[in-house]
Write a protein that holds these residues in place. Structure first.
Motif, PDB file in Angstrom:
ATOM      1  N   SER A 163      47.111  20.293 -31.329  1.00  0.00           N
ATOM      2  CA  SER A 163      48.456  19.517 -32.120  1.00  0.00           C
ATOM      3  C   SER A 163      48.461  18.279 -31.761  1.00  0.00           C
ATOM      4  O   SER A 163      47.841  16.924 -32.222  1.00  0.00           O
ATOM      5  CB  SER A 163      49.160  20.461 -32.398  1.00  0.00           C
ATOM      6  OG  SER A 163      50.312  19.192 -32.915  1.00  0.00           O
ATOM      7  N   GLN A 164      48.274  17.975 -29.807  1.00  0.00           N
ATOM      8  CA  GLN A 164      48.357  16.866 -29.196  1.00  0.00           C
ATOM      9  C   GLN A 164      46.908  15.745 -29.979  1.00  0.00           C
ATOM     10  O   GLN A 164      46.996  14.897 -30.133  1.00  0.00           O
ATOM     11  CB  GLN A 164      48.540  16.566 -27.838  1.00  0.00           C
ATOM     12  CG  GLN A 164      48.577  15.163 -27.449  1.00  0.00           C
ATOM     13  CD  GLN A 164      50.076  14.825 -26.808  1.00  0.00           C
ATOM     14  OE1 GLN A 164      50.356  15.467 -27.722  1.00  0.00           O
ATOM     15  NE2 GLN A 164      50.154  13.815 -27.023  1.00  0.00           N
ATOM     16  N   ALA A 165      45.588  16.807 -29.903  1.00  0.00           N
ATOM     17  CA  ALA A 165      44.244  16.055 -29.866  1.00  0.00           C
ATOM     18  C   ALA A 165      44.603  15.202 -31.266  1.00  0.00           C
ATOM     19  O   ALA A 165      44.039  13.882 -31.515  1.00  0.00           O
ATOM     20  CB  ALA A 165      43.288  17.445 -30.129  1.00  0.00           C
ATOM     21  N   ASN A 166      45.365  15.963 -32.511  1.00  0.00           N
ATOM     22  CA  ASN A 166      45.074  15.399 -33.954  1.00  0.00           C
ATOM     23  C   ASN A 166      46.086  14.204 -33.987  1.00  0.00           C
ATOM     24  O   ASN A 166      45.817  13.090 -34.701  1.00  0.00           O
ATOM     25  CB  ASN A 166      46.086  16.504 -35.005  1.00  0.00           C
ATOM     26  CG  ASN A 166      45.198  17.825 -34.631  1.00  0.00           C
ATOM     27  OD1 ASN A 166      43.381  17.405 -34.844  1.00  0.00           O
ATOM     28  ND2 ASN A 166      45.296  19.447 -35.700  1.00  0.00           N
ATOM     29  N   THR A 167      47.093  14.606 -32.793  1.00  0.00           N
ATOM     30  CA  THR A 167      48.122  13.242 -33.288  1.00  0.00           C
ATOM     31  C   THR A 167      47.455  12.238 -32.519  1.00  0.00           C
ATOM     32  O   THR A 167      47.767  10.898 -33.237  1.00  0.00           O
ATOM     33  CB  THR A 167      49.358  13.707 -32.459  1.00  0.00           C
ATOM     34  OG1 THR A 167      50.194  14.780 -32.709  1.00  0.00           O
ATOM     35  CG2 THR A 167      50.464  12.415 -31.842  1.00  0.00           C
ATOM     36  N   LEU A 168      46.518  12.444 -31.255  1.00  0.00           N
ATOM     37  CA  LEU A 168      46.361  11.238 -30.888  1.00  0.00           C
ATOM     38  C   LEU A 168      44.911  10.901 -32.034  1.00  0.00           C
ATOM     39  O   LEU A 168      44.177   9.354 -31.425  1.00  0.00           O
ATOM     40  CB  LEU A 168      45.531  11.514 -30.015  1.00  0.00           C
ATOM     41  CG  LEU A 168      46.659  12.084 -28.596  1.00  0.00           C
ATOM     42  CD1 LEU A 168      46.113  12.045 -27.118  1.00  0.00           C
ATOM     43  CD2 LEU A 168      46.888  10.467 -28.684  1.00  0.00           C
ATOM     44  N   GLY A 169      44.795  11.296 -33.318  1.00  0.00           N
ATOM     45  CA  GLY A 169      43.378  11.218 -33.576  1.00  0.00           C
ATOM     46  C   GLY A 169      42.163  11.621 -33.522  1.00  0.00           C
ATOM     47  O   GLY A 169      40.650  10.875 -33.424  1.00  0.00           O
ATOM     48  N   LEU A 170      41.874  12.416 -32.087  1.00  0.00           N
ATOM     49  CA  LEU A 170      40.438  12.415 -31.315  1.00  0.00           C
ATOM     50  C   LEU A 170      39.541  13.660 -32.689  1.00  0.00           C
ATOM     51  O   LEU A 170      40.755  14.475 -33.456  1.00  0.00           O
ATOM     52  CB  LEU A 170      40.957  13.080 -30.194  1.00  0.00           C
ATOM     53  CG  LEU A 170      41.273  12.486 -29.478  1.00  0.00           C
ATOM     54  CD1 LEU A 170      41.993  13.311 -28.302  1.00  0.00           C
ATOM     55  CD2 LEU A 170      40.764  11.381 -28.927  1.00  0.00           C
ATOM     56  N   GLN A 171      38.468  13.060 -32.678  1.00  0.00           N
ATOM     57  CA  GLN A 171      37.420  13.928 -33.440  1.00  0.00           C
ATOM     58  C   GLN A 171      36.331  14.492 -32.755  1.00  0.00           C
ATOM     59  O   GLN A 171      36.221  13.373 -32.011  1.00  0.00           O
ATOM     60  CB  GLN A 171      36.984  12.869 -35.064  1.00  0.00           C
ATOM     61  CG  GLN A 171      38.661  12.643 -36.141  1.00  0.00           C
ATOM     62  CD  GLN A 171      39.008  13.580 -36.428  1.00  0.00           C
ATOM     63  OE1 GLN A 171      38.242  14.168 -36.847  1.00  0.00           O
ATOM     64  NE2 GLN A 171      40.062  13.727 -36.887  1.00  0.00           N
TER      65      GLN A 171
ATOM     66  N   LEU B 147      36.027  21.578 -28.025  1.00  0.00           N
ATOM     67  CA  LEU B 147      35.645  20.047 -27.759  1.00  0.00           C
ATOM     68  C   LEU B 147      36.558  19.566 -27.674  1.00  0.00           C
ATOM     69  O   LEU B 147      36.786  18.343 -26.700  1.00  0.00           O
ATOM     70  CB  LEU B 147      34.112  19.668 -28.541  1.00  0.00           C
ATOM     71  CG  LEU B 147      32.071  20.158 -28.009  1.00  0.00           C
ATOM     72  CD1 LEU B 147      31.564  20.180 -29.102  1.00  0.00           C
ATOM     73  CD2 LEU B 147      31.974  20.645 -26.803  1.00  0.00           C
ATOM     74  N   LYS B 148      37.097  19.844 -28.887  1.00  0.00           N
ATOM     75  CA  LYS B 148      38.685  19.016 -28.702  1.00  0.00           C
ATOM     76  C   LYS B 148      38.843  19.259 -27.801  1.00  0.00           C
ATOM     77  O   LYS B 148      40.519  17.475 -27.538  1.00  0.00           O
ATOM     78  CB  LYS B 148      39.542  19.273 -30.549  1.00  0.00           C
ATOM     79  CG  LYS B 148      40.334  18.543 -31.110  1.00  0.00           C
ATOM     80  CD  LYS B 148      40.688  18.953 -32.576  1.00  0.00           C
ATOM     81  CE  LYS B 148      40.066  18.180 -33.492  1.00  0.00           C
ATOM     82  NZ  LYS B 148      40.410  18.150 -34.569  1.00  0.00           N
ATOM     83  N   ILE B 149      39.689  20.321 -27.246  1.00  0.00           N
ATOM     84  CA  ILE B 149      40.806  20.695 -26.106  1.00  0.00           C
ATOM     85  C   ILE B 149      39.864  19.352 -24.777  1.00  0.00           C
ATOM     86  O   ILE B 149      41.069  19.212 -24.550  1.00  0.00           O
ATOM     87  CB  ILE B 149      40.839  21.863 -25.607  1.00  0.00           C
ATOM     88  CG1 ILE B 149      41.522  22.266 -26.849  1.00  0.00           C
ATOM     89  CG2 ILE B 149      41.288  22.627 -24.524  1.00  0.00           C
ATOM     90  CD1 ILE B 149      41.294  24.048 -27.095  1.00  0.00           C
ATOM     91  N   LYS B 150      39.228  19.912 -25.250  1.00  0.00           N
ATOM     92  CA  LYS B 150      38.231  19.379 -23.480  1.00  0.00           C
ATOM     93  C   LYS B 150      38.108  17.228 -23.392  1.00  0.00           C
ATOM     94  O   LYS B 150      38.427  16.863 -22.969  1.00  0.00           O
ATOM     95  CB  LYS B 150      36.574  19.513 -23.637  1.00  0.00           C
ATOM     96  CG  LYS B 150      36.137  19.036 -22.267  1.00  0.00           C
ATOM     97  CD  LYS B 150      35.311  18.836 -22.290  1.00  0.00           C
ATOM     98  CE  LYS B 150      34.004  17.744 -20.962  1.00  0.00           C
ATOM     99  NZ  LYS B 150      34.434  16.594 -21.248  1.00  0.00           N
TER     100      LYS B 150
END
Length: 313
Positions: free
Chosen positions: A89-97, A142-145
């Motif tokens: 969820s934090q990755a999505n908030t930061l817009g990481l793809q 990968l997104k978690i990393k």
């Protein structure tokens, strides 16, 4: 945020087994946790544990290590699933793809490891998964990393003074025992001790004639040279002899239950404390990993503190 008694994986799997004759959807749809506005069901937990297992198998992790991971999952599976969801969820908030090319690259590595795509697919099917399941797991990993690197790892700094202080305070960690390097000739008794002793006499004669020991090793030895050893690696009666040899000195005959050895000392290194220069990278890694472990835990705990989490009984 409220925390209640966690459902362990054992409880979940027990429920699944109890209801196996009639796998009612209501059981798998049972809500085991709420994270912010997301419901986590028993099926979510089952899928998470299964995908973790499949991923470890695909990566080629040894069975013993997989068992350790799954044993931990049995106790902490629900918590780990919640933490992963918060991190994603934090990755999505930061817009990481995650670029699909990276997922493809990882899959290609796994296909190579298995020998072919079909062998990888067969292994996945055997464990109740598909290539799509694996792709999804890789994408999440990968997104978690990426988000952990961005939020934690990239913010860790180890200065040279910390490395020096660690070295000075832990010098015994870097103590090296005395080591010696041995060339050796071994003649086994096999079924005829007299024949073996006759062969050894022939070797001793050639040594006396000045024939190079190394060439005699190649010609006569029935086992590889011993090489580099430290105290405690050889039989006590052998160590007593070889650790008292002078450089290039040839030992007397050393008889064992299986045959006869002749040794030649070709190198030695005295006991010493490794220099800071030779171990600084290892120390840096130790300090970095410890900082990462603590800061990662603090970061995840803060994510949990900022979230609404309810674990159902």
């Amino acid at each position: 945020m409220s925390h209640r008694t966690q459902w362990t994986l054992t409880t979940c799997l027990t429920l699944l087994l109890v209801f196996r004759p009639n796998p009612a959807p209501a059981i798998e749809d049972a809500i085991i946790a709420v994270v912010n506005d997301e419901l986590i069901t028993l099926k979510d937990l089952k899928d998470y544990v299964q995908s973790t297992y499949v991923s470890l198998v695909a990566e080629g992790m040894p069975d013993a290590q997989i068992q350790e991971v799954m044993k931990d999952m049995e106790i902490n599976g629900t918590i780990k699933l919640i933490e992963d969801k918060l991190i994603l969820s934090q990755a999505n908030t930061l817009g990481l793809q995650v670029r699909e090319a990276l997922v493809d690259e990882r899959l290609e590595t796994l296909k190579t490891k298995y020998g072919s795509e079909q062998k990888l697919v067969d292994a996945l099917i055997k464990n109740g998964a598909t290539l799509t399941d694996l792709r999804n797991k890789i994408r999440d990993q990968l997104k978690i990393k990426f988000v952990v690197d961005h939020e934690v790892k990239d913010k860790i700094f180890v200065n040279p003074q910390e490395v020096t202080e660690y070295y000075e305070n832990n010098k015994q960690q870097f103590a090296r025992q005395e080591r010696i390097n041995l060339e050796s000739i071994f003649v086994g008794y096999k079924e005829d001790k007299d024949a073996a002793k006759g062969k050894v006499d022939e070797i001793l004669k050639k040594i006396g004639e000045g024939v190079e020991f190394s060439s005699l090793v190649k010609e006569y030895s029935e086992a590889p040279s011993v090489g580099v050893v430290e105290h405690g690696q050889l039989l006590p009666e052998v160590e007593k002899i070889v650790f008292n040899l002078s450089l290039h000195e040839i030992s007397p005959l050393v008889e064992t239950d299986n045959g006869i050895f002749i040794f030649r000392l070709i190198g030695n290194s005295p006991a010493e404390i490794a220099s800071l220069e030779s171990v600084k990278d290892r120390i840096y890694e130790t300090i970095f990993n410890e900082k990462f472990r603590k800061q990662f835990r603090r970061w995840v705990d803060q994510l949990k503190k900022d979230a609404y989490i309810e674990i159902k009984q």
